[in-house]
Every structure is written in structure tokens, then in C-alpha cells.
Design a protein around this motif. Structure first.
Motif, PDB file in Angstrom:
ATOM      1  N   UNK A   1      -8.765 106.166  17.300  1.00  0.00           N
ATOM      2  CA  UNK A   1      -8.216 105.768  18.606  1.00  0.00           C
ATOM      3  C   UNK A   1      -7.153 106.793  18.987  1.00  0.00           C
ATOM      4  N   UNK A   2      -7.383 107.513  20.074  1.00  0.00           N
ATOM      5  CA  UNK A   2      -6.464 108.561  20.544  1.00  0.00           C
ATOM      6  C   UNK A   2      -6.093 108.268  21.992  1.00  0.00           C
ATOM      7  N   UNK A   3      -4.838 108.509  22.314  1.00  0.00           N
ATOM      8  CA  UNK A   3      -4.390 108.237  23.676  1.00  0.00           C
ATOM      9  C   UNK A   3      -3.460 109.340  24.143  1.00  0.00           C
ATOM     10  N   UNK A   4      -3.695 109.814  25.331  1.00  0.00           N
ATOM     11  CA  UNK A   4      -2.740 110.734  25.953  1.00  0.00           C
ATOM     12  C   UNK A   4      -2.284 110.108  27.259  1.00  0.00           C
ATOM     13  N   UNK A   5      -0.971 109.888  27.387  1.00  0.00           N
ATOM     14  CA  UNK A   5      -0.440 109.278  28.605  1.00  0.00           C
ATOM     15  C   UNK A   5       0.130 110.349  29.529  1.00  0.00           C
ATOM     16  N   UNK A   6      -0.189 110.204  30.812  1.00  0.00           N
ATOM     17  CA  UNK A   6       0.288 111.173  31.803  1.00  0.00           C
ATOM     18  C   UNK A   6       1.621 110.753  32.431  1.00  0.00           C
ATOM     19  N   UNK A   7       2.308 109.818  31.813  1.00  0.00           N
ATOM     20  CA  UNK A   7       3.537 109.274  32.406  1.00  0.00           C
ATOM     21  C   UNK A   7       4.498 110.373  32.873  1.00  0.00           C
ATOM     22  N   UNK A   8       4.739 111.359  32.025  1.00  0.00           N
ATOM     23  CA  UNK A   8       5.697 112.429  32.379  1.00  0.00           C
ATOM     24  C   UNK A   8       5.239 113.182  33.617  1.00  0.00           C
ATOM     25  N   UNK A   9       3.935 113.413  33.714  1.00  0.00           N
ATOM     26  CA  UNK A   9       3.373 114.187  34.831  1.00  0.00           C
ATOM     27  C   UNK A   9       3.651 113.514  36.173  1.00  0.00           C
TER      28      UNK A   9
ATOM     29  N   UNK B   1      -9.308 115.877  27.908  1.00  0.00           N
ATOM     30  CA  UNK B   1     -10.385 115.026  27.379  1.00  0.00           C
ATOM     31  C   UNK B   1     -11.107 115.627  26.155  1.00  0.00           C
ATOM     32  N   UNK B   2     -11.482 116.908  26.236  1.00  0.00           N
ATOM     33  CA  UNK B   2     -12.250 117.466  25.104  1.00  0.00           C
ATOM     34  C   UNK B   2     -11.405 117.599  23.830  1.00  0.00           C
ATOM     35  N   UNK B   3     -10.162 118.129  23.929  1.00  0.00           N
ATOM     36  CA  UNK B   3      -9.347 118.149  22.702  1.00  0.00           C
ATOM     37  C   UNK B   3      -9.155 116.756  22.097  1.00  0.00           C
ATOM     38  N   UNK B   4      -9.038 115.751  22.970  1.00  0.00           N
ATOM     39  CA  UNK B   4      -8.827 114.395  22.457  1.00  0.00           C
ATOM     40  C   UNK B   4     -10.093 113.854  21.776  1.00  0.00           C
ATOM     41  N   UNK B   5     -11.264 114.210  22.310  1.00  0.00           N
ATOM     42  CA  UNK B   5     -12.528 113.793  21.666  1.00  0.00           C
ATOM     43  C   UNK B   5     -12.609 114.442  20.274  1.00  0.00           C
ATOM     44  N   UNK B   6     -12.242 115.736  20.191  1.00  0.00           N
ATOM     45  CA  UNK B   6     -12.247 116.417  18.884  1.00  0.00           C
ATOM     46  C   UNK B   6     -11.305 115.721  17.914  1.00  0.00           C
ATOM     47  N   UNK B   7     -10.137 115.340  18.406  1.00  0.00           N
ATOM     48  CA  UNK B   7      -9.158 114.670  17.539  1.00  0.00           C
ATOM     49  C   UNK B   7      -9.684 113.335  17.038  1.00  0.00           C
ATOM     50  N   UNK B   8     -10.341 112.581  17.946  1.00  0.00           N
ATOM     51  CA  UNK B   8     -10.878 111.271  17.548  1.00  0.00           C
ATOM     52  C   UNK B   8     -11.977 111.450  16.492  1.00  0.00           C
ATOM     53  N   UNK B   9     -12.846 112.446  16.689  1.00  0.00           N
ATOM     54  CA  UNK B   9     -13.906 112.695  15.702  1.00  0.00           C
ATOM     55  C   UNK B   9     -13.288 113.071  14.355  1.00  0.00           C
ATOM     56  N   UNK B  10     -12.246 113.916  14.395  1.00  0.00           N
ATOM     57  CA  UNK B  10     -11.578 114.327  13.151  1.00  0.00           C
ATOM     58  C   UNK B  10     -10.934 113.114  12.478  1.00  0.00           C
ATOM     59  N   UNK B  11     -10.306 112.259  13.284  1.00  0.00           N
ATOM     60  CA  UNK B  11      -9.654 111.057  12.722  1.00  0.00           C
ATOM     61  C   UNK B  11     -10.680 110.172  12.012  1.00  0.00           C
ATOM     62  N   UNK B  12     -11.881 110.088  12.610  1.00  0.00           N
ATOM     63  CA  UNK B  12     -12.924 109.235  12.017  1.00  0.00           C
ATOM     64  C   UNK B  12     -13.711 109.987  10.930  1.00  0.00           C
TER      65      UNK B  12
END
Ligand code: KG4
Ligand code: ZN
Length: 339
Positions: free
Chosen positions: A27-35, A55-66
Motif C-alpha cells: 500500500x503506497x500513497x502520495x499526497x499532493x497536499x503541499x502542491x 504514478x509509475x514510481x509508486x507502482x514500482x514501489x508497491x511491487x517492490x513492497x510486495x
């Protein structure tokens, strides 16, 4: 079945992997709150561009986490609506294309169904049927839930959603975006019953809500009183108490009307500590039970989309190759999933 979930309907890029046998794997989350903070709210064009970047870096991170590669996925679920169309398109295009490349099914998921099913990710899973109170930035709805896709809308907001009322009132009080949680933190410092706000639409039958009047009431109360920290906190408390009370009254009515005892509460506002406490207390008084997602899964996230998508993909549902998003999408138009 292992399903990648993609959530990009607003200002959070959420990616998760849900396995129908082993549960949530990543489960990966990036929040744009600061933006968006400088603008006092979400700027749709900036939101879309940031989803594209993340989106793509986060998909890679989720795959790595799993500890998986994309070849281990059996399906992809992306939020297809409701939401900001440009933001939705990012998740839909990436999700649909990735599934096409991998030769696996993809499915467009309803964002509010994701919220509604989020409590299913917890250890204590609510059994059907139940009443769902969905309270987010865009929606306030009471839904009778018989099963996945078997939703009957009992009531909804005729103007602002509960989260929207929190955000607008927070703005009036000079609090930065995102206002809801900040207003709640301020209310925690406030004293009870210093100001009496109305409980909108509770004096007549029915399960609809109206929250826009509370914002005006708050504006008038702020203008009529001094601007010290304690007064502001007391006003925040009075506003929050009014929203929470109103939601509790309508939940009680919905349960009474249907004879049900199980209540599921989801969407960003379900993270509100006072709402959680009051609904737990109320459920105890009627010998019922209330279910919430963990706070991280109350607000937007990929896990709820992976979960909802997995249930539907498992039942054989999938979307065709056209990339379709639905900025407006009534929840009760979803097909039911047979068990
Ligand atoms: O579900 P969500 O993340 O996004 C939508 O689908 O809209 O909900 C966001 C909303 C915002 O309006 C935010 O201010 C509100 O949920 N929210 C809260 C709290 N945390 C988030 N409102 C009151 N108290 C909170 N603790
Ligand atoms: Zn949401």
C-alpha cells in the motif's frame, strides 16, 4: 487473485496490491497536499500533472513492497469515477494500458464503492446487510447495502457534502487546506455548548442532509465574536458537534427504518475522532455495531480500490479496451456481484 489498485480521483495517488487469498500485500500513497496548499484547495490541472509524475514510481514501489513483479499480477483495478476527469484519466490510462500490455483484465472501479468496502480490509469484517454512511469531500450518503453492488440510496446531501462543509468552514476560520482535519484538531481544544449550531434537516422526517447552512452559521458566529484562540476553538467545537450530531441522528433513523443493527462508516470524514466516538457510543445503546476503516483507509487510498476491484474481477467482471472515466456516476447504477 492478485490485483493492483490505482486511485487517482482527486489529490492522492494511491497504489496497492490486494491478494484475494492473502490480503493486502502493499500500500503506497502520495499526497499532493503541499502542491495545492498555496491555492487553498485542489487545482484540477495541477492534480492531473502530479499524478502523471508520481504514478509509475509508486507502482514500482508497491511491487517492490510486495516482492512481486508486474508478471505476478492477475488483474488491475483503477478508479474510473466519480472524481476530477483529468486526474481519473491518468489512473485509467495507466491501469488499462498496463493490463493490456500484461494480457490481464482491467476494471474501472467506483470510488465510493471503494470507500464503502474499505472496512472489509480490517480484521473485524462487517457482514451484509448493513447501512453505510459515506462521508467524504464530495459525498454524504446513507446507503442500504445488501451485498457488493446491491446498494439502495436512502438519503444524501442536497448541498455541501460533510467534508466540504468542514473544508469551507475551516477556510472561513483562516485554516489552511486541507481544512477538515485542521478544524477537527482545533475543535478538540474547544469547550462544549459555548455556541449552539442548528442540526439541519433533523426536525423533519427523511434521511437527506444539508450542510451548507452550517458554514453560513459559522461565518456569522465568527463575525459576532472576538477572535481569540479559545473562542475560535469553541466555534470549531460547536460546528463539529452539529455535524456529528446530525450524522448520528440520521444513522439512527436509517437503522430504525430498515431494522438493521450494523453500520459501516467510510470516506474522509470517518477519520474524525469525535464522529467515531459518538457512533460507537450510539451503536452500544442499541446493541448494534459500527465498523470503520483504519484512519489511513478512511481518506483516499489505493487499497480500497484494489479490494473492490478484486471482488468484481474475481466474479468475472472486466472493462473493455476503451478507456472510460465517469466524473459523475450514481452508486446505485453498479451491477451486483453474485456470491
Ligand atoms: O474520502 P476523501 O479522502 O476524498 C474524497 O473522496 O472526497 O475525503 C476527504 C474529505 C475532506 O473534505 C477532508 O477535509 C475530510 O474528508 N476529512 C475530515 C477529517 N479527515 C479528512 N473531516 C473531518 N475530520 C477529519 N479528521
Ligand atoms: Zn474519497
Amino acid at each position: 487473485m492478485r490485483v493492483l489498485g490505482i486511485e487517482t480521483s482527486c489529490d492522492e495517488t494511491g497504489i496497492a496490491i490486494y491478494d484475494t487469498e492473502h490480503g493486502l500485500l502493499a500500500h503506497q500513497l502520495y499526497s499532493q497536499v503541499k502542491l495545492h496548499a498555496d491555492y487553498g484547495g485542489v487545482v484540477p490541472e495541477l492534480a492531473s500533472r502530479d499524478h502523471v509524475r508520481k504514478i509509475l514510481p509508486l507502482i514500482s514501489k508497491a511491487l517492490a513492497e510486495a516482492k512481486l513483479s508486474s508478471a505476478d499480477l492477475d488483474g488491475i483495478a483503477y478508479t474510473a469515477g466519480p472524481g476530477l476527469v483529468g486526474a481519473l484519466l491518468v489512473g485509467a490510462c495507466v491501469g488499462r494500458s498496463m493490463a493490456f500490455g500484461l494480457g490481464i483484465p482491467a476494471l474501472g472501479v467506483h470510488h465510493m464503492e471503494g470507500h464503502l468496502l474499505a472496512p472489509m480490509l480490517e480484521d473485524d469484517v462487517p457482514e451484509f446487510p448493513f447501512i453505510a454512511l459515506l462521508v467524504s469531500g464530495g459525498h454524504s450518503q446513507l446507503v442500504a447495502v445488501e451485498g457488493i453492488g446491491r446498494y439502495q440510496l436512502l438519503g444524501e446531501s442536497i448541498d455541501d457534502a460533510a467534508g466540504e462543509a468542514f473544508d469551507k468552514t475551516a477556510k472561513l476560520m483562516g485554516l489552511d487546506y486541507p481544512g477538515g482535519p485542521r478544524l477537527a484538531a482545533m475543535a478538540a481544544q474547544g469547550r462544549a455548548n459555548q455556541y449552539q449550531f442548528p442540526r439541519p434537516m433533523t426536525d423533519r422526517p427523511g434521511l437527506d442532509f444539508s450542510f451548507s447552512g452550517l458554514k453560513t452559521f459559522a461565518a456569522n458566529t465568527i463575525a459576532a465574536n472576538s477572535d481569540d484562540a479559545q473562542t475560535r476553538a469553541d466555534i470549531a467545537r460547536a460546528f463539529q458537534d452539529a455535524v456529528v450530531d446530525t450524522l448520528v441522528i440520521k444513522c439512527r433513523r436509517a437503522l430504525q427504518q430498515t431494522g438493521l443493527k450494523r453500520l459501516v462508516v467510510a470516506g474522509g470524514v470517518s477519520a474524525n475522532v469525535e464522529l467515531r466516538a459518538q457512533l460507537h457510543q450510539f451503536a452500544d445503546t442499541i446493541g448494534g455495531k459500527v465498523y470503520f476503516p483504519r484512519p489511513a483507509f478512511c481518506t483516499d487510498n489505493g487499497a480500497m480500490i484494489a479490494y473492490a476491484g478484486a471482488q468484481r474481477l474475481l466474479a468475472g467482471e472486466y472493462s473493455d479496451l476503451s478507456i472510460i472515466t465517469r466524473p459523475r456516476w450514481p452508486l446505485d447504477q453498479l451491477p451486483s456481484v453474485c456470491c
